[in-house]
Enzyme design. Structure first.
Site, PDB file in Angstrom:
ATOM      1  N   ASP A   1       0.823  -1.208   0.000  1.00 49.41           N
ATOM      2  CA  ASP A   1       0.000   0.000   0.000  1.00 49.41           C
ATOM      3  C   ASP A   1       0.861   1.264   0.000  1.00 49.41           C
ATOM      4  OD1 ASP A   1      -2.397   1.346  -0.034  1.00 49.41           O
ATOM      5  OD2 ASP A   1      -2.727   1.237   2.130  1.00 49.41           O
TER       6      ASP A   1
ATOM      7  N   HIS B   1       2.365   3.306  -8.979  1.00 50.23           N
ATOM      8  CA  HIS B   1       2.168   1.861  -9.196  1.00 50.23           C
ATOM      9  C   HIS B   1       3.352   1.264  -9.971  1.00 50.23           C
ATOM     10  CE1 HIS B   1      -1.685   2.230  -7.405  1.00 50.23           C
ATOM     11  NE2 HIS B   1      -2.253   2.868  -8.402  1.00 50.23           N
TER      12      HIS B   1
ATOM     13  N   GLU C   1     -12.324  -4.692  -4.301  1.00 50.32           N
ATOM     14  CA  GLU C   1     -12.931  -3.378  -4.080  1.00 50.32           C
ATOM     15  C   GLU C   1     -12.209  -2.275  -4.873  1.00 50.32           C
ATOM     16  OE1 GLU C   1     -12.258  -5.566  -1.419  1.00 50.32           O
ATOM     17  OE2 GLU C   1     -14.365  -6.158  -1.462  1.00 50.32           O
ATOM     18  N   ASN C   2     -11.044  -2.591  -5.423  1.00 51.75           N
ATOM     19  CA  ASN C   2     -10.293  -1.567  -6.147  1.00 51.75           C
ATOM     20  C   ASN C   2     -10.948  -1.158  -7.481  1.00 51.75           C
ATOM     21  OD1 ASN C   2      -7.023  -2.737  -5.005  1.00 51.75           O
ATOM     22  ND2 ASN C   2      -8.218  -0.996  -4.265  1.00 51.75           N
TER      23      ASN C   2
ATOM     24  N   SER D   1      -8.134  -4.665   5.048  1.00 54.98           N
ATOM     25  CA  SER D   1      -8.720  -4.375   3.732  1.00 54.98           C
ATOM     26  C   SER D   1      -9.110  -5.648   2.983  1.00 54.98           C
ATOM     27  CB  SER D   1      -7.775  -3.497   2.902  1.00 54.98           C
ATOM     28  OG  SER D   1      -7.523  -2.282   3.573  1.00 54.98           O
TER      29      SER D   1
ATOM     30  N   GLU E   1       0.745 -13.023  12.306  1.00 55.27           N
ATOM     31  CA  GLU E   1       1.312 -11.852  12.963  1.00 55.27           C
ATOM     32  C   GLU E   1       1.315 -10.680  11.988  1.00 55.27           C
ATOM     33  OE1 GLU E   1       2.190 -11.646  16.133  1.00 55.27           O
ATOM     34  OE2 GLU E   1       1.743 -13.769  16.500  1.00 55.27           O
TER      35      GLU E   1
END
Ligand code: IPE
Ligand code: IPE
Ligand code: MG
Length: 248
Positions: A30, A47, A77-78, A202, A213
């Protein structure tokens, strides 16, 4: 002592125990957009830079001896993003899939995907399927690209399969659900890394990461490095995993 490559030597120097590495590392890559904005670039440039980071992190993880690396490249969802960004990302991933295949194959990487890839553009889908087929017998790191991936969508897809197969309700167990995930033979992630500081999942691997973890770094993905990866691994090794039990 066996010969260590430079990545392993760097790990040892940082205090990492090479005999207890996380088997499966998952990364939420991200911060490409924020990185680009800060530099005054278009988001797509972020990107592109992120793609370069991924190329080296895959190599770093493989040299370190990580068995499975799974990266979140595009979420279910992108699609809510501006059409130009979505189209640019699809094109970028397709180009990357084609351009990197030879090198990945030479490095003994086994490519997998996670997500509803029947819904991605035809060219990208074909590039991915070609990569999977070409590398299916490789025995090095297993590299899984999560594309059009949603953890909830994955669970919905499992439920659909079970209903289609006429599975009786009393036969539904956690093991059975795990056996119908997109990559049922992958071990669950041990370490989940998220870059750019956000403290959320997300919708990434939500079933599989129940006990994984989490390591969050403020560094945006385009600036992530081998040192950052090793910091995540070191943090992982300093945690006590309990899986609900009492550990003295
Ligand atoms: C992650 O970077 C890449 C994808 C989601 C494809 P972002 O594009 O989400 O970057 P930020 O969060 O806007 O900085
Ligand atoms: C998660 O990042 C998806 C990928 C990294 C591909 P997002 O940037 O889409 O997540 P949110 O919107 O901040 O939760
Ligand atoms: Mg983001």
């Amino acid at each position: 002592m066996r010969n260590l490559n430079s990545m392993q030597q760097k790990a040892v120097d940082l205090g990492i125990d090479l005999t207890s590495l996380p088997r499966h590392v998952a990364i939420i890559m991200d911060g490409n957009g924020r990185w680009a904005k800060k530099k005054g670039f278009a988001r797509l440039l972020g990107h592109r830079e992120g793609y370069k980071t991924l190329r080296s992190v895959l190599l770093n993880a493989s040299e370190l001896g990580i068995e499975y690396l799974t990266v979140y490249a595009f979420s279910a969802e992108n699609w809510r993003r501006p059409v130009e960004e979505v189209a640019g990302l699809m094109k970028l991933i397709e180009t990357a899939a084609r351009d990197e295949l030879r090198a990945m194959h030479q490095n003994n990487v086994r490519i997998c995907v996670a997500g509803r890839i029947d819904e991605v553009p035809e060219g990208l889908r074909r590039a991915l399927l070609h990569g999977i087929e070409t590398t299916k017998n490789n025995t090095g790191i297993t590299f899984t690209l999560a594309i059009n991936y949603g953890g909830r969508a994955e669970i919905v897809d499992v439920v659909k399969q079970l209903i289609d197969a006429g599975t009786p309700a009393n036969e539904v167990t956690e093991e059975l659900i795990s056996q119908h995930l997109y990559n049922p033979t992958h071990p669950e992630p041990d370490l989940m890394v998220r870059t750019a500081g956000e403290m959320r999942w997300s919708n990434f691997l939500i079933w599989q990461s129940a006990y994984c973890e989490l390591y969050v770094t403020e560094v945006p993905w385009p600036e992530f490095s081998s040192t950052e990866l090793l910091k995540g691994v070191l943090t992982f090794q300093q945690r006590t995993r309990k899986f609900g039990a009492v550990v003295e």
